[in-house]
Write a protein that holds these residues in place. Structure first.
Motif, PDB file in Angstrom:
ATOM      1  N   PRO A  81       0.824  -1.207   0.000  1.00 16.57           N
ATOM      2  CA  PRO A  81       0.000   0.000   0.000  1.00 16.57           C
ATOM      3  C   PRO A  81       0.859   1.258   0.000  1.00 16.57           C
ATOM      4  CG  PRO A  81       0.252  -0.816   2.222  1.00 16.57           C
ATOM      5  CD  PRO A  81       1.017  -1.764   1.323  1.00 16.57           C
ATOM      6  N   ALA A  82       0.349   2.313  -0.588  1.00 19.36           N
ATOM      7  CA  ALA A  82       1.116   3.554  -0.664  1.00 19.36           C
ATOM      8  C   ALA A  82       1.110   4.302   0.666  1.00 19.36           C
ATOM      9  CB  ALA A  82       0.555   4.447  -1.765  1.00 19.36           C
ATOM     10  N   LYS A  83       2.218   4.988   0.923  1.00 17.98           N
ATOM     11  CA  LYS A  83       2.334   5.855   2.094  1.00 17.98           C
ATOM     12  C   LYS A  83       2.515   7.295   1.617  1.00 17.98           C
ATOM     13  CE  LYS A  83       4.413   2.565   5.342  1.00 17.98           C
ATOM     14  NZ  LYS A  83       5.564   2.324   6.264  1.00 17.98           N
ATOM     15  N   LEU A  84       2.284   8.222   2.534  1.00 18.91           N
ATOM     16  CA  LEU A  84       2.435   9.637   2.180  1.00 18.91           C
ATOM     17  C   LEU A  84       3.837   9.932   1.652  1.00 18.91           C
ATOM     18  CD1 LEU A  84       0.584  11.355   5.171  1.00 18.91           C
ATOM     19  CD2 LEU A  84      -0.300  10.920   2.869  1.00 18.91           C
ATOM     20  N   GLU A  85       4.851   9.281   2.257  1.00 18.80           N
ATOM     21  CA  GLU A  85       6.233   9.572   1.860  1.00 18.80           C
ATOM     22  C   GLU A  85       6.609   8.997   0.492  1.00 18.80           C
ATOM     23  OE1 GLU A  85       5.330   7.976   4.707  1.00 18.80           O
ATOM     24  OE2 GLU A  85       6.703   6.297   5.145  1.00 18.80           O
ATOM     25  N   ASP A  86       5.674   8.280  -0.143  1.00 17.59           N
ATOM     26  CA  ASP A  86       5.928   7.778  -1.492  1.00 17.59           C
ATOM     27  C   ASP A  86       5.649   8.828  -2.559  1.00 17.59           C
ATOM     28  OD1 ASP A  86       4.463   4.574  -0.585  1.00 17.59           O
ATOM     29  OD2 ASP A  86       6.534   5.285  -0.373  1.00 17.59           O
ATOM     30  N   SER A  87       5.123   9.981  -2.132  1.00 15.47           N
ATOM     31  CA  SER A  87       4.865  11.062  -3.083  1.00 15.47           C
ATOM     32  C   SER A  87       6.195  11.494  -3.706  1.00 15.47           C
ATOM     33  CB  SER A  87       4.217  12.243  -2.381  1.00 15.47           C
ATOM     34  OG  SER A  87       2.944  11.899  -1.905  1.00 15.47           O
ATOM     35  N   ALA A  88       6.303  11.344  -5.008  1.00 10.44           N
ATOM     36  CA  ALA A  88       7.573  11.573  -5.701  1.00 10.44           C
ATOM     37  C   ALA A  88       7.334  11.430  -7.193  1.00 10.44           C
ATOM     38  CB  ALA A  88       8.627  10.562  -5.246  1.00 10.44           C
ATOM     39  N   VAL A  89       8.396  11.670  -7.946  1.00 15.16           N
ATOM     40  CA  VAL A  89       8.385  11.364  -9.372  1.00 15.16           C
ATOM     41  C   VAL A  89       9.102  10.031  -9.556  1.00 15.16           C
ATOM     42  CG1 VAL A  89       9.059  12.091 -11.685  1.00 15.16           C
ATOM     43  CG2 VAL A  89       8.447  13.804  -9.968  1.00 15.16           C
ATOM     44  N   TYR A  90       8.490   9.148 -10.289  1.00 15.08           N
ATOM     45  CA  TYR A  90       9.104   7.857 -10.565  1.00 15.08           C
ATOM     46  C   TYR A  90       9.618   7.870 -12.000  1.00 15.08           C
ATOM     47  CZ  TYR A  90       7.500   6.614  -6.033  1.00 15.08           C
ATOM     48  OH  TYR A  90       7.332   6.608  -4.659  1.00 15.08           O
ATOM     49  N   LEU A  91      10.924   7.818 -12.105  1.00 13.77           N
ATOM     50  CA  LEU A  91      11.599   7.933 -13.397  1.00 13.77           C
ATOM     51  C   LEU A  91      12.035   6.559 -13.882  1.00 13.77           C
ATOM     52  CD1 LEU A  91      13.906  10.914 -12.423  1.00 13.77           C
ATOM     53  CD2 LEU A  91      12.087  11.039 -14.126  1.00 13.77           C
ATOM     54  N   CYS A  92      11.678   6.271 -15.104  1.00 10.27           N
ATOM     55  CA  CYS A  92      12.188   5.075 -15.754  1.00 10.27           C
ATOM     56  C   CYS A  92      13.316   5.516 -16.689  1.00 10.27           C
ATOM     57  CB  CYS A  92      11.095   4.370 -16.531  1.00 10.27           C
ATOM     58  SG  CYS A  92      11.646   2.847 -17.340  1.00 10.27           S
ATOM     59  N   ALA A  93      14.337   4.711 -16.793  1.00 10.32           N
ATOM     60  CA  ALA A  93      15.461   5.022 -17.675  1.00 10.32           C
ATOM     61  C   ALA A  93      15.963   3.741 -18.319  1.00 10.32           C
ATOM     62  CB  ALA A  93      16.587   5.700 -16.892  1.00 10.32           C
ATOM     63  N   SER A  94      16.667   3.900 -19.424  1.00  7.75           N
ATOM     64  CA  SER A  94      17.223   2.715 -20.076  1.00  7.75           C
ATOM     65  C   SER A  94      18.565   3.046 -20.701  1.00  7.75           C
ATOM     66  CB  SER A  94      16.259   2.159 -21.118  1.00  7.75           C
ATOM     67  OG  SER A  94      16.160   3.000 -22.256  1.00  7.75           O
ATOM     68  N   SER A  95      19.334   2.021 -20.940  1.00 10.31           N
ATOM     69  CA  SER A  95      20.650   2.210 -21.545  1.00 10.31           C
ATOM     70  C   SER A  95      21.112   0.890 -22.138  1.00 10.31           C
ATOM     71  CB  SER A  95      21.652   2.679 -20.494  1.00 10.31           C
ATOM     72  OG  SER A  95      21.969   1.627 -19.602  1.00 10.31           O
ATOM     73  N   LEU A  96      22.160   0.985 -22.923  1.00 10.11           N
ATOM     74  CA  LEU A  96      22.871  -0.218 -23.310  1.00 10.11           C
ATOM     75  C   LEU A  96      23.541  -0.771 -22.053  1.00 10.11           C
ATOM     76  CD1 LEU A  96      24.380   1.107 -26.665  1.00 10.11           C
ATOM     77  CD2 LEU A  96      22.497  -0.515 -26.391  1.00 10.11           C
ATOM     78  N   PRO A  97      24.052  -1.958 -22.041  1.00 10.49           N
ATOM     79  CA  PRO A  97      24.680  -2.503 -20.839  1.00 10.49           C
ATOM     80  C   PRO A  97      25.747  -1.599 -20.257  1.00 10.49           C
ATOM     81  CG  PRO A  97      24.394  -4.232 -22.442  1.00 10.49           C
ATOM     82  CD  PRO A  97      23.989  -2.948 -23.108  1.00 10.49           C
ATOM     83  N   PHE A  98      25.887  -1.600 -18.942  1.00 13.12           N
ATOM     84  CA  PHE A  98      26.848  -0.784 -18.203  1.00 13.12           C
ATOM     85  C   PHE A  98      26.585   0.702 -18.419  1.00 13.12           C
ATOM     86  CE2 PHE A  98      29.226  -4.715 -19.217  1.00 13.12           C
ATOM     87  CZ  PHE A  98      29.184  -5.245 -17.951  1.00 13.12           C
ATOM     88  N   GLY A  99      25.320   1.074 -18.420  1.00 13.87           N
ATOM     89  CA  GLY A  99      24.958   2.472 -18.549  1.00 13.87           C
ATOM     90  C   GLY A  99      25.603   3.308 -17.472  1.00 13.87           C
ATOM     91  N   GLY A 100      26.048   4.495 -17.830  1.00 20.31           N
ATOM     92  CA  GLY A 100      26.677   5.388 -16.881  1.00 20.31           C
ATOM     93  C   GLY A 100      28.172   5.375 -17.003  1.00 20.31           C
ATOM     94  N   SER A 101      28.730   4.402 -17.700  1.00 19.05           N
ATOM     95  CA  SER A 101      30.179   4.324 -17.794  1.00 19.05           C
ATOM     96  C   SER A 101      30.651   4.594 -19.205  1.00 19.05           C
ATOM     97  CB  SER A 101      30.658   2.945 -17.360  1.00 19.05           C
ATOM     98  OG  SER A 101      30.173   1.959 -18.251  1.00 19.05           O
ATOM     99  N   GLY A 102      29.880   5.325 -19.951  1.00 17.28           N
ATOM    100  CA  GLY A 102      30.214   5.581 -21.341  1.00 17.28           C
ATOM    101  C   GLY A 102      29.002   5.389 -22.203  1.00 17.28           C
ATOM    102  N   ASN A 103      28.031   4.629 -21.721  1.00 16.09           N
ATOM    103  CA  ASN A 103      26.761   4.503 -22.410  1.00 16.09           C
ATOM    104  C   ASN A 103      25.757   5.400 -21.721  1.00 16.09           C
ATOM    105  OD1 ASN A 103      27.563   2.521 -24.316  1.00 16.09           O
ATOM    106  ND2 ASN A 103      27.446   0.985 -22.720  1.00 16.09           N
ATOM    107  N   THR A 104      25.121   6.234 -22.485  1.00 17.69           N
ATOM    108  CA  THR A 104      24.216   7.217 -21.911  1.00 17.69           C
ATOM    109  C   THR A 104      22.995   6.553 -21.315  1.00 17.69           C
ATOM    110  OG1 THR A 104      24.961   8.845 -23.502  1.00 17.69           O
ATOM    111  CG2 THR A 104      22.850   9.267 -22.431  1.00 17.69           C
ATOM    112  N   ILE A 105      22.575   7.020 -20.159  1.00 17.08           N
ATOM    113  CA  ILE A 105      21.309   6.609 -19.569  1.00 17.08           C
ATOM    114  C   ILE A 105      20.250   7.604 -20.016  1.00 17.08           C
ATOM    115  CG2 ILE A 105      20.017   6.279 -17.443  1.00 17.08           C
ATOM    116  CD1 ILE A 105      22.568   5.454 -16.080  1.00 17.08           C
ATOM    117  N   TYR A 106      19.209   7.098 -20.658  1.00 19.38           N
ATOM    118  CA  TYR A 106      18.132   7.944 -21.168  1.00 19.38           C
ATOM    119  C   TYR A 106      16.939   7.834 -20.216  1.00 19.38           C
ATOM    120  CZ  TYR A 106      20.770   8.062 -25.524  1.00 19.38           C
ATOM    121  OH  TYR A 106      21.760   8.240 -26.463  1.00 19.38           O
ATOM    122  N   PHE A 107      16.419   8.985 -19.816  1.00 21.69           N
ATOM    123  CA  PHE A 107      15.306   9.023 -18.870  1.00 21.69           C
ATOM    124  C   PHE A 107      13.997   9.342 -19.576  1.00 21.69           C
ATOM    125  CE2 PHE A 107      17.106   8.795 -14.593  1.00 21.69           C
ATOM    126  CZ  PHE A 107      18.449   8.958 -14.848  1.00 21.69           C
ATOM    127  N   GLY A 108      12.928   8.775 -19.064  1.00 20.14           N
ATOM    128  CA  GLY A 108      11.596   9.199 -19.447  1.00 20.14           C
ATOM    129  C   GLY A 108      11.228  10.480 -18.713  1.00 20.14           C
TER     130      GLY A 108
END
Lengths: 116, 113
Positions: A81-108
């Motif tokens: 169940p949801a709590k008040l503190e769950d109020s936030a933006v939920y971001l999905c992102a994707s990348s080629l393997p090992f994203g962040g180390s030279g492969n860009t992480i793309y966010f929705g």
């Protein structure tokens, strides 16, 4: 090239209710991430998938949050169940393997959750 | 404990001025340092990134300066424009922890016209 798609964009629910967010990553991206971003803070990684396997879910509150990535493509993040503190933006992102180390992480654009 | 410390929290710059955002870290397992730009209502987008064997990287008006011995890096935005107004996050990839991306807390930049 189509970006990371997320839905719904906005959701308001009462505490103790449940909510689900959907994500479709960029075609061909094996790595998928769910982040939680509270207003005024940086993104916090909830879970990382490599294809349909979990690489890191160390910060996922497993008593109330769950995520799955069927067939290694789309993913769903659920809060129940949801709590008040769950109020936030939920971001999905994707990348080629090992994203962040030279492969860009793309966010929705994120799914904005307000729990009242 | 914040593994990547970012400052200032907010910054106001006049159009045409230079915006400078600083970050510091301690973990020597960090081996890649991206900067993300986030506009209101949007997800973060990669702006520029640097590896620790390079002391400076420039892309257009954006420059990263990297000081490996001091474990510090900074973003300089030259000729700042109102369209640069956004939140900027520095980050670091932890090679010792599944290549996890560690984020700073962000800097809210406002460029006055």
């Amino acid at each position: 090239e189509a970006g990371v798609a997320q839905s719904p964009r906005y959701k308001i629910i009462e505490k103790r209710q449940s909510v689900a967010f959907w994500c479709n990553p960029i075609s061909g991206h094996a790595t998928l991430y769910w982040y939680q971003q509270i207003l005024g803070q940086g993104p916090k990684l909830l879970i990382q998938f490599q294809n349909n396997g979990v690489v890191d879910d160390s910060q996922l509150p497993k008593d109330r949050f769950s995520a799955e990535r069927l067939k290694g493509v789309d993913s769903t993040l659920k809060i129940q169940p949801a709590k008040l503190e769950d109020s936030a933006v939920y971001l999905c992102a994707s990348s080629l393997p090992f994203g962040g180390s030279g492969n860009t992480i793309y966010f929705g654009e994120g799914s904005w959750l307000t729990v009242v | 404990q914040q593994q990547v410390k970012q400052s200032p929290q907010s910054l106001i710059v006049q159009k045409g001025g230079i915006s400078i955002i600083n970050c510091a870290y301690e973990n020597t397992a960090f081996d890649y340092f991206p900067w993300y730009q986030q506009f209101p209502g949007k997800g973060p987008a990669l702006l520029i990134a640097i590896r620790p064997d390079v002391s400076e990287k420039k892309e257009g008006r954006f420059t990263i300066s990297f000081n490996k011995s001091a474990k510090q890096f900074s973003l300089h935005i030259m000729d700042s424009q109102p369209g640069d107004s956004a939140t900027y996050f520095c980050a670091a990839v932890d090679a010792g922890n599944n290549r996890k991306l560690i984020w700073g807390l962000g800097t809210s930049l406002a460029v006055n016209p």
